[in-house]
Write a protein that holds these residues in place. Structure first.
Motif, mmCIF file in Angstrom:
data_model
loop_
_atom_site.group_PDB
_atom_site.id
_atom_site.type_symbol
_atom_site.label_atom_id
_atom_site.label_comp_id
_atom_site.label_asym_id
_atom_site.label_seq_id
_atom_site.Cartn_x
_atom_site.Cartn_y
_atom_site.Cartn_z
ATOM 1 N N TYR A 178 0.838 -1.197 0.000
ATOM 2 C CA TYR A 178 0.000 0.000 0.000
ATOM 3 C C TYR A 178 0.878 1.254 0.000
ATOM 4 C CZ TYR A 178 -3.706 -3.267 0.724
ATOM 5 O OH TYR A 178 -4.574 -4.311 0.540
ATOM 6 N N GLU A 179 0.272 2.353 -0.437
ATOM 7 C CA GLU A 179 1.025 3.589 -0.657
ATOM 8 C C GLU A 179 1.224 4.347 0.646
ATOM 9 O OE1 GLU A 179 1.050 7.217 -3.966
ATOM 10 O OE2 GLU A 179 -0.757 6.006 -3.658
ATOM 11 N N ARG B 157 7.272 9.242 -1.591
ATOM 12 C CA ARG B 157 5.939 8.656 -1.698
ATOM 13 C C ARG B 157 6.034 7.439 -2.609
ATOM 14 N NH1 ARG B 157 0.222 11.794 -2.739
ATOM 15 N NH2 ARG B 157 -1.054 9.992 -3.315
ATOM 16 N N GLY B 158 5.550 6.310 -2.131
ATOM 17 C CA GLY B 158 5.644 5.104 -2.937
ATOM 18 C C GLY B 158 4.926 3.936 -2.291
ATOM 19 N N ILE B 159 5.170 2.750 -2.834
ATOM 20 C CA ILE B 159 4.522 1.525 -2.385
ATOM 21 C C ILE B 159 5.441 0.800 -1.401
ATOM 22 C CG2 ILE B 159 3.465 -0.647 -3.068
ATOM 23 C CD1 ILE B 159 1.997 1.835 -4.051
ATOM 24 N N THR C 110 -6.462 5.561 -0.327
ATOM 25 C CA THR C 110 -6.821 5.116 -1.672
ATOM 26 C C THR C 110 -8.006 4.157 -1.577
ATOM 27 O OG1 THR C 110 -5.329 3.202 -1.611
ATOM 28 C CG2 THR C 110 -4.410 5.288 -2.423
#
Length: 211
Positions: free
Chosen positions: A114-115, A131-133, A171
């Motif tokens: 998840y982000e 910001r990323g997974i 999200t």
């Protein structure tokens, strides 16, 4: 940075400072005794009338109004006794929410895929914000898949020792997963209660002797 073996994955690596840190030190052992994990303590509002926000969670992922009331009843006398805040204040107990802060190493394994938004205390390769997974946590680093300009998708290792804050990004996938986990935890809790209610009562012991 300490060896990962020396630090529990369930220890918080993001800690408060000042009076918030004092409050956390006072209440965290008591919360643990009740089966809760402290996420953070935050002081908000004016100096003459502050709000002390306690964010906590149960290990099974559930958190209801009753949990807020239980925690409030437990920690209010502690705060009154130790009196870490001189001014008038209001106590507020809340859940982590869906776009929750990540404050434990284990959080990054629990929410892999998840982000997340992460801010560092110092620059890393010229950046403080990422910001990323989430790919998990290993060897003292948060593994994060990010999209870098002109390079494309890369997996970076962010040293947990310099992480200032980390929070999940809200999200649709995260909302669905949070609801799924909540339903699973509720079902497990209901099943446990039903099993306890079905246990046969033990017959009272008899004091009579056989002839």
């Amino acid at each position: 940075m300490g060896n990962q073996d020396e630090v529990s994955l369930d220890d918080r690596f993001i800690k408060e400072s000042g009076r918030a840190a004092q409050i956390a030190e006072i209440i965290e052992p008591s919360l643990a005794d009740l089966g809760y994990r402290l996420i953070r303590v935050q002081l908000m509002g004016r100096e003459d009338k502050q709000t002390v926000q306690i964010m906590a969670e149960r290990s099974d992922g559930e958190f209801a109004i009753e949990d807020c009331e239980t925690i409030s009843r437990q920690i209010s006398p502690l705060l009154d006794a130790f009196d870490p805040i001189d001014e008038a204040y209001q106590l507020e107990v809340s859940s982590a929410g869906i776009d929750r802060p990540l404050v434990r190493r284990s959080d990054f394994d629990n929410w892999a895929g998840y982000e997340v938004k992460i801010e560092l205390e110092e620059l890393l390769d010229g950046r403080r914000r990422f910001r990323g997974i989430i790919e998990g946590f290993t060897d003292g680093e948060i593994r994060l898949e990010v999209d870098l300009d002109q390079i494309g998708r890369q997996v970076l290792g962010l040293p947990v020792a310099i992480v200032e804050s980390a929070r999940l990004v809200l999200t649709d996938d995260l909302i669905r997963e949070s609801l799924r986990r909540s339903k699973k935890a509720q079902a497990a809790s209901t099943s446990e209660i039903e099993m306890q209610s079905e246990e046969p009562a033990l017959a009272p012991a008899s004091n009579e002797k056989e002839d």
